[in-house]
Design a protein around this motif. Structure first.
Motif, short mmCIF file in Angstrom:
data_model
loop_
_atom_site.label_atom_id
_atom_site.label_comp_id
_atom_site.label_asym_id
_atom_site.label_seq_id
_atom_site.Cartn_x
_atom_site.Cartn_y
_atom_site.Cartn_z
N ASP A 203 44.34 49.17 49.30
CA ASP A 203 43.75 48.00 49.97
C ASP A 203 43.60 46.87 48.97
N VAL A 204 43.49 45.65 49.49
CA VAL A 204 43.36 44.48 48.63
C VAL A 204 42.25 43.58 49.16
N TYR A 205 41.77 42.70 48.29
CA TYR A 205 40.91 41.62 48.75
C TYR A 205 41.09 40.41 47.84
N CYS A 206 40.83 39.25 48.41
CA CYS A 206 41.09 37.99 47.73
C CYS A 206 39.89 37.54 46.90
N ILE A 207 40.17 37.03 45.71
CA ILE A 207 39.19 36.28 44.92
C ILE A 207 39.82 34.93 44.63
N ARG A 208 39.13 33.86 44.98
CA ARG A 208 39.66 32.52 44.74
C ARG A 208 39.82 32.29 43.24
N ARG A 209 40.77 31.44 42.88
CA ARG A 209 41.17 31.30 41.49
C ARG A 209 40.00 30.94 40.57
N GLU A 210 39.20 29.95 40.96
CA GLU A 210 38.11 29.52 40.10
C GLU A 210 37.16 30.67 39.81
N GLU A 211 36.78 31.38 40.85
CA GLU A 211 35.86 32.51 40.67
C GLU A 211 36.49 33.60 39.82
N PHE A 212 37.78 33.89 40.07
CA PHE A 212 38.45 34.96 39.32
C PHE A 212 38.46 34.65 37.83
N LEU A 213 38.85 33.43 37.47
CA LEU A 213 38.98 33.08 36.07
C LEU A 213 37.63 33.06 35.35
N GLU A 214 36.55 32.89 36.10
CA GLU A 214 35.22 32.88 35.50
C GLU A 214 34.56 34.25 35.47
N THR A 215 35.13 35.20 36.18
CA THR A 215 34.50 36.52 36.26
C THR A 215 35.41 37.65 35.79
N HIS A 216 36.67 37.34 35.47
CA HIS A 216 37.62 38.37 35.06
C HIS A 216 38.42 37.90 33.85
N SER A 217 38.93 38.86 33.10
CA SER A 217 39.93 38.58 32.08
C SER A 217 41.16 39.40 32.40
N ILE A 218 42.34 38.83 32.15
CA ILE A 218 43.60 39.54 32.39
C ILE A 218 44.01 40.23 31.12
N ASN A 219 44.24 41.54 31.20
CA ASN A 219 44.52 42.34 30.01
C ASN A 219 45.93 42.07 29.49
#
Length: 219
Positions: A203-219
């Motif tokens: 399953d998937v769910y969306c996180i808007r770009r601004e929120e994603f970049l402020e709450t996640h880091s890409i490994n």
């Protein structure tokens, strides 16, 4: 617009292919609202329909399963589009968080410790108008809320690139959406730059770009 969840997920995974990447959700403080059943008469009058950035017109969440959560992210109460970062946790997740008391505090105006914690969070909010609406929310409540710290968490994600968008990756069905008898639910419309979190079951769910970049880091 309603779409079939299984068919949509199959399309997303076929399109994404090698674009699925590991990422890390960063440690965050989450403000958890009471169970709907704890609201007494109010909970008997109103249903739990939550407006999120992904479902701006509101989405029904089972009062017996979900609790409302919001976050202040990087000093902002309101994110892109002027909406708070609101969503839900399953009650089982809240109960799991309560098992580690070192990560749970009270926030509000009904106890000394809650007031101190509220003051600390308010001091991080940059915009004076946002500080005011945040303070006003707690002044109107008659309950202290929970402030729950979540630690870093490994995840997998898909970035909605221009190429994927042009190939048809323009919608998804967020994993928590209730399905009708045809396996369909309201679609979340995607934008180039948004991210999809891929869960263990596909399953998937969306996180808007601004929120994603402020709450996640890409490994």
């Amino acid at each position: 617009m309603k779409i079939n969840k299984t068919e949509t997920n199959d399309f997303i995974h076929a399109m994404a292919g090698d674009c699925v990447r590991p990422c890390t959700k960063l440690p965050l403080d989450n403000i958890v609202f009471p169970k709907w059943s704890d609201l007494g008469l109010l909970g008997m009058i109103f249903s739990q329909k939550i407006k999120t950035k992904e479902q701006p017109f509101g989405c029904d969440y089972d009062e017996a399963v979900y609790q409302v959560v919001m976050r202040v992210i990087n000093g902002k109460v309101l994110m892109t589009g002027g909406r708070p970062d609101a969503y839900t946790w399953k009650q089982s997740k809240v109960e799991g968080a309560l098992s580690d008391i070192s990560k749970v505090r009270l926030i509000g105006t009904n106890s000394a410790s809650a007031v101190v914690n509220l003051s600390e969070v308010m001091a991080t909010i940059d915009d004076p108008d946002e500080r005011m609406i945040f303070a006003d929310m707690f002044c109107s409540l008659n309950k202290d809320l929970l402030l729950v710290r979540t630690e870093a968490e490994g995840r997998r994600c898909i970035e909605v690139t221009q190429d994927l968008y042009e190939l048809g990756l323009t919608v998804c069905v967020d994993s928590w959406m209730e399905l009708d008898e045809n396996g369909e639910a309201n679609a979340t419309l995607l934008n180039v730059g948004d991210f999809l979190i891929v869960e263990e079951n596909g399953d998937v769910y969306c996180i808007r770009r601004e929120e994603f970049l402020e709450t996640h880091s890409i490994n």
